[in-house]
Design an enzyme around this catalytic site. Structure first.
Site, PDB file in Angstrom:
ATOM      1  N   GLN A 178       0.819  -1.212   0.000  1.00  0.00           N
ATOM      2  CA  GLN A 178       0.000   0.000   0.000  1.00  0.00           C
ATOM      3  C   GLN A 178       0.856   1.267   0.000  1.00  0.00           C
ATOM      4  OE1 GLN A 178      -3.306   0.210  -0.232  1.00  0.00           O
ATOM      5  NE2 GLN A 178      -3.889  -1.913   0.080  1.00  0.00           N
ATOM      6  N   CYS A 325     -15.066  -8.228   5.569  1.00  0.00           N
ATOM      7  CA  CYS A 325     -14.014  -7.917   4.603  1.00  0.00           C
ATOM      8  C   CYS A 325     -14.123  -8.813   3.395  1.00  0.00           C
ATOM      9  CB  CYS A 325     -12.647  -8.137   5.237  1.00  0.00           C
ATOM     10  SG  CYS A 325     -11.974  -6.636   5.870  1.00  0.00           S
TER      11      CYS A 325
HETATM   12  N1  PLP Z   1      -0.549  -6.812   1.459  1.00  0.00           N
HETATM   13  C1  PLP Z   1      -1.320  -5.735   1.588  1.00  0.00           C
HETATM   14  C2  PLP Z   1      -0.956  -4.692   2.591  1.00  0.00           C
HETATM   15  C3  PLP Z   1      -2.437  -5.571   0.778  1.00  0.00           C
HETATM   16  O1  PLP Z   1      -3.203  -4.490   0.911  1.00  0.00           O
HETATM   17  C4  PLP Z   1      -2.743  -6.577  -0.171  1.00  0.00           C
HETATM   18  C5  PLP Z   1      -3.962  -6.450  -1.002  1.00  0.00           C
HETATM   19  O2  PLP Z   1      -4.951  -7.112  -0.810  1.00  0.00           O
HETATM   20  C6  PLP Z   1      -1.910  -7.697  -0.280  1.00  0.00           C
HETATM   21  C7  PLP Z   1      -0.820  -7.767   0.563  1.00  0.00           C
HETATM   22  C8  PLP Z   1      -2.167  -8.794  -1.265  1.00  0.00           C
HETATM   23  O3  PLP Z   1      -1.801  -8.362  -2.548  1.00  0.00           O
HETATM   24  P1  PLP Z   1      -2.131  -9.223  -3.857  1.00  0.00           P
HETATM   25  O4  PLP Z   1      -3.576  -9.000  -4.138  1.00  0.00           O
HETATM   26  O5  PLP Z   1      -1.235  -8.650  -4.903  1.00  0.00           O
HETATM   27  O6  PLP Z   1      -1.814 -10.639  -3.567  1.00  0.00           O
END
Ligand code: PLP
Length: 386
Positions: A178, A325
């Site tokens: 993020q 969520c």
């Molecule tokens: N880490 C954080 C802080 C996230 O906000 C997200 C999003 O859902 C993820 C990991 C996972 O990312 P991805 O959807 O690319 O696997």
């Protein structure tokens, strides 16, 4: 409908889509094919992306491994690092407020015999370097703390934590999914050994991300999650998704070019949203840090309303709720709980994520809908009337 759920995912920027298209139907070679032009051109595009992503975070291109996203990057970082660390100790540190793709990896490792400490965050969602220091033991081998929280946007003191770990030769992983492109992240200055990022949070395509892996450091020797053709220096076998990687490259280029402008505009819209809601709705509590927070984030709890009903009423504005969520897990948000919110406040919360494509009109529409919905739902609340 208005889209205000940019922490969940972002619209792929049309300029990103345009950059990707030729890599589906014209430059479609396998980046691992070394014997012909189709392969060379694909490989060149991949290496351009690798260099851009690396420079963006202060790394060398040889330190970037492309993955399917941040979930995979987090898994590879943590699970991959442990075999080489096992001899030195069995203690891992993370925080209760991390994303599920870190929390659940750590819980699994805990079941498998690792000793895992989940340090608490404070009531703003921030994890202090002091809390990490207090949790250290001589057996600590790895610390994983996110750069910015995905629910409340709170920024963690990554540099302080990184230096703390660096001084003690403890491997430091940060999930910067993020944060990258929105706050300054530099793996050298910040003392980061492993860093995860994802394309679809920065107006790039879904299904691609990257892991930064520090080179020439005996502590940081990863084992791959799966075996195969030995792509990505043996760390991530599988044919590279060239169009997605090209999309990530373009997304990063745009994040760099538009950073200052995006940041000011997004923050302005976010502040307009907060002021507009507060001006019309009493009994609103901010979840997150008042200042040390992502530009686009606004997470609010509304007293005296039912969370599910609020979510239903908000159907025309896409936001996330602390209530459910994901449909598979209808629990109140673990992040809000870790911040000390009770279940009711966690359920009656909305997460707004303002992004590059939002307009003032959309913000004003959202303010109206929130004010009307909360007002109406509160007339049904005995506690509110009392
Ligand atoms: N880490 C954080 C802080 C996230 O906000 C997200 C999003 O859902 C993820 C990991 C996972 O990312 P991805 O959807 O690319 O696997």
């Amino acid at each position: 409908p208005v889209y205000l759920d940019n922490h969940s995912t972002t619209r792929t920027d049309p300029r990103v889509v345009a950059a990707m298209l030729p890599y589906f139907s014209e430059i479609y070679g396998n980046a691992a094919s070394v014997s012909h032009r189709f392969g060379w051109e694909a490989a060149e595009a991949v290496e351009r992306a690798r260099t851009r992503v690396a420079e963006w975070i202060g790394a060398d291109s040889k330190e970037i491994v492309f993955t399917s996203g941040a979930t995979e990057a987090n898994n590879l970082a943590i699970k991959g690092a442990l075999p080489a660390l096992k001899r030195r100790g069995d203690h891992l540190i993370t925080a209760a407020s991390e994303h599920k793709s870190v929390v659940d990896v750590m819980k699994r490792l805990g079941r498998e015999g690792w000793n895992v400490t989940f340090v608490p965050c404070d009531e703003t969602g921030r994890v202090s370097a002091e809390a990490i220091e207090a949790a250290l033991t001589p057996a600590t081998v790895l610390v994983s703390i996110m750069a910015a929280n995905n629910e409340v946007g709170t920024l963690n003191p990554i540099r302080e934590i990184g230096r703390l770990c660096h001084d003690r030769k403890i491997v430091f992983h940060t999930d910067a999914t993020q944060a990258v492109g929105k706050v300054d992240v530099d793996v050298q200055v910040d003392g980061v050994d492993l860093l995860s990022l994802s394309g679809h949070k920065i107006y790039g395509p879904k299904g691609v991300g990257a892991l930064y892996v520090r080179r020439r450091d005996p502590q940081v020797r990863l084992q791959p999650l799966f075996d195969g053709g030995g792509h990505e220096r043996g760390l991530r076998s599988g044919t590279l998704p060239v169009p997605l990687i090209v999309g990530l490259d373009k997304a990063v280029e745009l994040m760099i070019c538009d950073k200052a402008e995006d940041s000011t505009r997004i923050r302005g819209l976010r502040d307009r949203l907060e002021a507009g809601i507060r001006g019309r709705v009493p009994e609103v509590q901010l979840n997150g840090h008042p200042t040390l927070r992502l530009d686009g984030n606004l997470n609010l709890s509304f007293a005296f309303v039912d969370g599910e009903a609020l979510m239903m009423a908000m159907r025309d504005v896409a936001v996330s709720s602390g209530a459910a969520c994901t449909s598979v897990e209808p629990e109140p948000s673990h992040v809000l709980r870790a911040m000390g919110r009770d279940d009711e406040a966690a359920r009656a919360s909305l997460r707004f994520g303002v992004g590059r494509f939002n307009t003032e009109d959309e913000i004003d529409y959202a303010i109206d809908l929130v004010a009307e919905s909360v007002g109406r739902l509160r007339t049904h609340s005995a506690a509110w009337s009392a």
